[in-house]
Write a protein that holds these residues in place. Structure first.
Motif, mmCIF file in Angstrom:
data_model
loop_
_atom_site.group_PDB
_atom_site.id
_atom_site.type_symbol
_atom_site.label_atom_id
_atom_site.label_comp_id
_atom_site.label_asym_id
_atom_site.label_seq_id
_atom_site.Cartn_x
_atom_site.Cartn_y
_atom_site.Cartn_z
ATOM 1 N N LEU A 118 0.823 -1.208 0.000
ATOM 2 C CA LEU A 118 0.000 0.000 0.000
ATOM 3 C C LEU A 118 0.860 1.261 0.000
ATOM 4 O O LEU A 118 0.513 2.253 -0.632
ATOM 5 C CB LEU A 118 -0.946 -0.007 1.199
ATOM 6 N N ARG A 119 2.000 1.239 0.702
ATOM 7 C CA ARG A 119 2.906 2.396 0.689
ATOM 8 C C ARG A 119 3.434 2.641 -0.717
ATOM 9 O O ARG A 119 3.580 3.778 -1.152
ATOM 10 C CB ARG A 119 4.089 2.165 1.641
ATOM 11 N N ARG A 120 3.741 1.561 -1.427
ATOM 12 C CA ARG A 120 4.342 1.687 -2.750
ATOM 13 C C ARG A 120 3.353 2.159 -3.798
ATOM 14 O O ARG A 120 3.748 2.669 -4.844
ATOM 15 C CB ARG A 120 4.947 0.353 -3.161
ATOM 16 N N THR A 121 2.070 1.998 -3.550
ATOM 17 C CA THR A 121 1.073 2.400 -4.548
ATOM 18 C C THR A 121 0.412 3.719 -4.204
ATOM 19 O O THR A 121 -0.293 4.293 -5.038
ATOM 20 C CB THR A 121 -0.021 1.332 -4.673
ATOM 21 N N ALA A 122 0.625 4.237 -2.983
ATOM 22 C CA ALA A 122 -0.018 5.480 -2.578
ATOM 23 C C ALA A 122 0.808 6.675 -3.002
ATOM 24 O O ALA A 122 2.030 6.654 -2.912
ATOM 25 C CB ALA A 122 -0.216 5.497 -1.060
ATOM 26 N N PRO A 123 0.161 7.767 -3.469
ATOM 27 C CA PRO A 123 0.901 8.988 -3.808
ATOM 28 C C PRO A 123 1.436 9.654 -2.563
ATOM 29 O O PRO A 123 0.844 9.546 -1.488
ATOM 30 C CB PRO A 123 -0.158 9.859 -4.496
ATOM 31 N N ALA A 124 2.562 10.337 -2.701
ATOM 32 C CA ALA A 124 3.134 11.052 -1.563
ATOM 33 C C ALA A 124 2.365 12.324 -1.291
ATOM 34 O O ALA A 124 1.832 12.964 -2.183
ATOM 35 C CB ALA A 124 4.605 11.388 -1.843
ATOM 36 N N ALA A 125 2.303 12.715 -0.026
ATOM 37 C CA ALA A 125 1.646 13.959 0.349
ATOM 38 C C ALA A 125 2.527 15.140 -0.044
ATOM 39 O O ALA A 125 3.719 15.022 -0.259
ATOM 40 C CB ALA A 125 1.389 13.974 1.862
ATOM 41 N N ALA A 126 1.915 16.313 -0.125
ATOM 42 C CA ALA A 126 2.640 17.501 -0.576
ATOM 43 C C ALA A 126 3.773 17.876 0.355
ATOM 44 O O ALA A 126 4.760 18.475 -0.054
ATOM 45 C CB ALA A 126 1.660 18.667 -0.708
ATOM 46 N N ASP A 127 3.643 17.550 1.657
ATOM 47 C CA ASP A 127 4.689 17.933 2.606
ATOM 48 C C ASP A 127 5.795 16.895 2.677
ATOM 49 O O ASP A 127 6.682 16.976 3.524
ATOM 50 C CB ASP A 127 4.101 18.160 4.008
ATOM 51 N N GLY A 128 5.737 15.883 1.784
ATOM 52 C CA GLY A 128 6.805 14.896 1.748
ATOM 53 C C GLY A 128 6.566 13.705 2.630
ATOM 54 O O GLY A 128 7.450 12.877 2.808
ATOM 55 N N THR A 129 5.404 13.578 3.247
ATOM 56 C CA THR A 129 5.101 12.412 4.048
ATOM 57 C C THR A 129 4.096 11.565 3.310
ATOM 58 O O THR A 129 3.330 12.051 2.494
ATOM 59 C CB THR A 129 4.532 12.802 5.424
ATOM 60 N N GLY A 130 4.101 10.279 3.577
ATOM 61 C CA GLY A 130 3.177 9.373 2.915
ATOM 62 C C GLY A 130 1.808 9.479 3.518
ATOM 63 O O GLY A 130 1.643 9.865 4.671
ATOM 64 N N PRO A 131 0.752 9.127 2.768
ATOM 65 C CA PRO A 131 -0.607 9.170 3.269
ATOM 66 C C PRO A 131 -0.757 8.261 4.475
ATOM 67 O O PRO A 131 -0.289 7.127 4.483
ATOM 68 C CB PRO A 131 -1.436 8.629 2.087
ATOM 69 N N GLY A 132 -1.403 8.776 5.502
ATOM 70 C CA GLY A 132 -1.645 7.967 6.682
ATOM 71 C C GLY A 132 -0.408 7.759 7.527
ATOM 72 O O GLY A 132 -0.416 6.979 8.455
ATOM 73 N N GLU A 133 0.709 8.455 7.217
ATOM 74 C CA GLU A 133 1.941 8.308 7.975
ATOM 75 C C GLU A 133 2.447 9.693 8.356
ATOM 76 O O GLU A 133 3.475 10.156 7.890
ATOM 77 C CB GLU A 133 3.005 7.568 7.159
ATOM 78 N N PRO A 134 1.740 10.422 9.214
ATOM 79 C CA PRO A 134 2.133 11.778 9.560
ATOM 80 C C PRO A 134 3.556 11.824 10.096
ATOM 81 O O PRO A 134 3.926 11.056 10.984
ATOM 82 C CB PRO A 134 1.114 12.171 10.639
ATOM 83 N N GLY A 135 4.341 12.725 9.541
ATOM 84 C CA GLY A 135 5.693 12.924 10.025
ATOM 85 C C GLY A 135 6.683 11.891 9.542
ATOM 86 O O GLY A 135 7.863 11.951 9.851
ATOM 87 N N ALA A 136 6.223 10.885 8.788
ATOM 88 C CA ALA A 136 7.136 9.851 8.320
ATOM 89 C C ALA A 136 8.106 10.449 7.318
ATOM 90 O O ALA A 136 7.762 11.321 6.543
ATOM 91 C CB ALA A 136 6.356 8.705 7.678
ATOM 92 N N GLU A 137 9.333 9.924 7.322
ATOM 93 C CA GLU A 137 10.334 10.410 6.378
ATOM 94 C C GLU A 137 9.967 9.954 4.975
ATOM 95 O O GLU A 137 9.697 8.776 4.745
ATOM 96 C CB GLU A 137 11.710 9.871 6.752
ATOM 97 N N TYR A 138 9.945 10.854 4.044
ATOM 98 C CA TYR A 138 9.588 10.521 2.659
ATOM 99 C C TYR A 138 10.752 9.800 1.999
ATOM 100 O O TYR A 138 11.904 10.197 2.119
ATOM 101 C CB TYR A 138 9.273 11.806 1.905
ATOM 102 N N ASP A 139 10.473 8.701 1.328
ATOM 103 C CA ASP A 139 11.492 7.938 0.622
ATOM 104 C C ASP A 139 12.008 8.777 -0.541
ATOM 105 O O ASP A 139 11.273 9.092 -1.459
ATOM 106 C CB ASP A 139 10.863 6.642 0.102
ATOM 107 N N ALA A 140 13.289 9.105 -0.495
ATOM 108 C CA ALA A 140 13.865 9.966 -1.528
ATOM 109 C C ALA A 140 13.747 9.343 -2.908
ATOM 110 O O ALA A 140 13.699 10.050 -3.911
ATOM 111 C CB ALA A 140 15.346 10.237 -1.224
ATOM 112 N N ARG A 141 13.685 8.009 -2.995
ATOM 113 C CA ARG A 141 13.580 7.357 -4.292
ATOM 114 C C ARG A 141 12.325 7.782 -5.015
ATOM 115 O O ARG A 141 12.302 7.890 -6.237
ATOM 116 C CB ARG A 141 13.577 5.835 -4.092
#
Length: 244
Positions: A118-141
């Motif tokens: 689900l992480r791999r198919t979800a779009p990243a949030a505008a602030d660089g965090t993944g959906p449903g993962e507040p504050g999570a480090e955005y995968d630079a890849r």
């Protein structure tokens, strides 16, 4: 965010236990008992992810997967299989599955693999965090774009297409991400833990054959007879993409 899961499993005790566990974990679950029901539910419900048993009466899990992929349905599919031979696992990947779990399994492993898909198919949030993962480090890849070239490989990240020379490679989602990771780090040996973390988001431990199966299958598509091998094993460490 509540994710929807289509669970197809003909063994009633396993289906009931998984349905209960997934519901308690916060998923919205549709549970069916065979392949025909699975196809109907996939068309009707449009789930976020599909949990699909291989051995089912009538239309089996591999056939369900093949039909959905032929329809260009890219819903992530996690296969449940009692078959332990590598060739049987490869059959699931060849059918278009994104990942698999071998029975008997721990439910926590199923949860981990579902979260990774689900992480791999979800779009990243505008602030660089993944959906449903507040504050999570955005995968630079995920932020990297454009074409990656290594040896005679060319990988187009945005379109998720890859070529070796003039030959386009037919890759599943997981195969593409694994090849892209190796190509972006060409010449660098990536250890097993790093690859598991970047691709699956979870290290399944030293006893898991999951990574070896995917690398072996990727080699069959990339390092075809007559071409110079690019994907190399560094025993006891991991894998590297380089032109020797």
């Amino acid at each position: 965010m509540t994710h929807s899961v289509l669970l197809a499993e003909d063994d009633r005790p396993i289906r009931t236990a998984l349905e209960r566990a997934l519901t308690l974990e916060g998923y919205q679950v549709t549970a069916v008992a065979d392949g025909i029901q699975a196809l109907a539910a996939a068309h009707r419900e449009r789930p976020d992810v599909i949990l699909l048993d291989v051995m089912m009466p009538g239309i089996d899990g591999l056939q369900v997967c093949q039909v959905l992929r032929a329809e260009r349905d890219r819903t992530p599919i996690l296969m449940l299989t009692a078959r332990v031979e590598t060739a049987d696992r490869i059959a699931g990947l060849d059918a278009g599955a994104d990942d698999y779990v071998v029975k008997p399994f721990e439910v926590e492993e199923v949860f981990a693999r579902l979260r990774a898909l689900l992480r791999r198919t979800a779009p990243a949030a505008a602030d660089g965090t993944g959906p449903g993962e507040p504050g999570a480090e955005y995968d630079a890849r995920a932020a990297e774009s454009g074409v990656v070239e290594a040896a005679d490989l060319r990988i187009d990240g945005p379109s998720r297409r890859a070529w070796r020379g003039t030959r386009e490679l037919e890759l599943t989602r997981t195969e593409f991400e694994l090849l892209e990771l190796l190509a972006r780090n060409a010449g660098i040996v990536l250890d097993h833990s790093t690859i598991y973390d970047r691709i699956w988001g979870y290290d399944f431990g030293p006893g898991s054959k999951n990574l070896a199966v995917y690398v072996g299958y990727l080699r069959r598509k990339v390092d075809v007879p007559g071409s110079r091998p690019l994907i190399h094993t560094v025993r006891g460490v991991g894998y590297v993409l380089r032109e020797d």
